[in-house]
Structures are given as structure tokens and as C-alpha cells.
Write a protein that holds these residues in place. Sequence first.
Motif, PDB file in Angstrom:
ATOM      1  N   ASN A 193       0.864  -1.180   0.000  1.00  0.00           N
ATOM      2  CA  ASN A 193       0.000   0.000   0.000  1.00  0.00           C
ATOM      3  C   ASN A 193       0.898   1.227   0.000  1.00  0.00           C
ATOM      4  N   VAL A 194       0.550   2.213  -0.811  1.00  0.00           N
ATOM      5  CA  VAL A 194       1.347   3.433  -0.921  1.00  0.00           C
ATOM      6  C   VAL A 194       0.455   4.624  -0.606  1.00  0.00           C
ATOM      7  N   PHE A 195       0.945   5.503   0.267  1.00  0.00           N
ATOM      8  CA  PHE A 195       0.207   6.687   0.689  1.00  0.00           C
ATOM      9  C   PHE A 195       1.079   7.920   0.480  1.00  0.00           C
ATOM     10  N   GLN A 196       0.435   9.036   0.282  1.00  0.00           N
ATOM     11  CA  GLN A 196       1.169  10.301   0.274  1.00  0.00           C
ATOM     12  C   GLN A 196       0.810  11.043   1.547  1.00  0.00           C
ATOM     13  N   GLN A 197       1.840  11.425   2.300  1.00  0.00           N
ATOM     14  CA  GLN A 197       1.670  12.204   3.521  1.00  0.00           C
ATOM     15  C   GLN A 197       2.357  13.543   3.306  1.00  0.00           C
ATOM     16  N   ARG A 198       1.555  14.587   3.207  1.00  0.00           N
ATOM     17  CA  ARG A 198       2.074  15.906   2.844  1.00  0.00           C
ATOM     18  C   ARG A 198       2.842  15.781   1.530  1.00  0.00           C
ATOM     19  N   GLU A 199       4.127  16.030   1.518  1.00  0.00           N
ATOM     20  CA  GLU A 199       4.892  15.930   0.272  1.00  0.00           C
ATOM     21  C   GLU A 199       5.621  14.598   0.120  1.00  0.00           C
ATOM     22  N   ASP A 200       5.664  13.806   1.182  1.00  0.00           N
ATOM     23  CA  ASP A 200       6.429  12.563   1.157  1.00  0.00           C
ATOM     24  C   ASP A 200       5.527  11.358   0.901  1.00  0.00           C
ATOM     25  N   ILE A 201       6.159  10.212   0.629  1.00  0.00           N
ATOM     26  CA  ILE A 201       5.456   8.974   0.318  1.00  0.00           C
ATOM     27  C   ILE A 201       5.731   7.954   1.425  1.00  0.00           C
ATOM     28  N   LEU A 202       4.714   7.167   1.774  1.00  0.00           N
ATOM     29  CA  LEU A 202       4.842   6.094   2.751  1.00  0.00           C
ATOM     30  C   LEU A 202       4.380   4.809   2.074  1.00  0.00           C
ATOM     31  N   ALA A 203       5.226   3.788   2.094  1.00  0.00           N
ATOM     32  CA  ALA A 203       4.889   2.481   1.530  1.00  0.00           C
ATOM     33  C   ALA A 203       4.864   1.461   2.658  1.00  0.00           C
ATOM     34  N   ILE A 204       3.772   0.693   2.743  1.00  0.00           N
ATOM     35  CA  ILE A 204       3.610  -0.352   3.745  1.00  0.00           C
ATOM     36  C   ILE A 204       3.579  -1.682   2.995  1.00  0.00           C
ATOM     37  N   ILE A 205       4.492  -2.580   3.355  1.00  0.00           N
ATOM     38  CA  ILE A 205       4.632  -3.857   2.665  1.00  0.00           C
ATOM     39  C   ILE A 205       4.448  -4.987   3.669  1.00  0.00           C
ATOM     40  N   GLU A 206       3.568  -5.929   3.356  1.00  0.00           N
ATOM     41  CA  GLU A 206       3.332  -7.083   4.219  1.00  0.00           C
ATOM     42  C   GLU A 206       4.315  -8.186   3.858  1.00  0.00           C
TER      43      GLU A 206
END
Length: 141
Positions: A42-55
Amino acid sequence: MIMGFADPYDALLNLQRSLQATLSSDWLQDLTPNRGPFPPINVFQQREDILAIIELPGVKKDELQIQAKENAIRIVGKKTIEYPEEASLHRRERISGEFDRTLSLPVQIEPDGIKAEYRDGILALFLPRAESDKPRTIKIS
């Protein structure tokens, strides 16, 4: 005797109907990246940065390799499942094997600023957006 030729458009129409029937069935439903040894992401954008969560359940931290370049992240690893030698396998739903996923991102990232946390089979990648990719405010004089 008059010979007739089949209409080529009928053949194309029949092919199109067959393809639509196949795609509307559930035949292709299980062919997603989260099946098999490939980890779901799952990939999210938080403000200007990106967060990727991998199971990554069952993957050891030292068997993971993460590479970053411009607007892509590559995650390579191996999921192993061990059974006792004397065990008789009756059902196998957990899949093991090597995986190699490359994730394209919508922005340029700063590879030197990436942070990775791995806890309880979940890998979190904090991907800062490159300064050169951030929008600038232009002052009008």
C-alpha cells in the motif's frame, strides 16, 4: 457452384465476445500481486512525502534487500516456510519463494533520506520527496 467466404468481422466479433466473457468471469480474479510470494504493498502520500507499507510475514529482516533510484523502489527477498521432516502435508495455502517487486512512484524521491522500519512482518518505507521535485512558489516583483 458458388463459394462463399466467411466474413472476417464475424470472426473478430466472436473473439471479442470470448475475451469479454473471460474477463468478466472470475477466472483472472486470483492473479493479483498479493497472491503467491509477492508481497502486497500500500502506498500513501503524507504531505509531500510517500509512505509504503509492505506485508512480509515469514520474511527475515536480513533476507530483505531494498534499493531506491529516482522514482522507483525495488524490494527483493525470500519467503521460506519450513515443515518438520516427519510431517505429512495436508493443505498448503502459505506460499514460499523468492520475490522481486519494483514500485514506481508518482514523484522523484531522495534516496539518501529513506527510512525503513520492520516490525512484526510489516515493512514501512518512509520516502522523502526530492527537493528538486517539490513545487516552488514564485514571488512576483
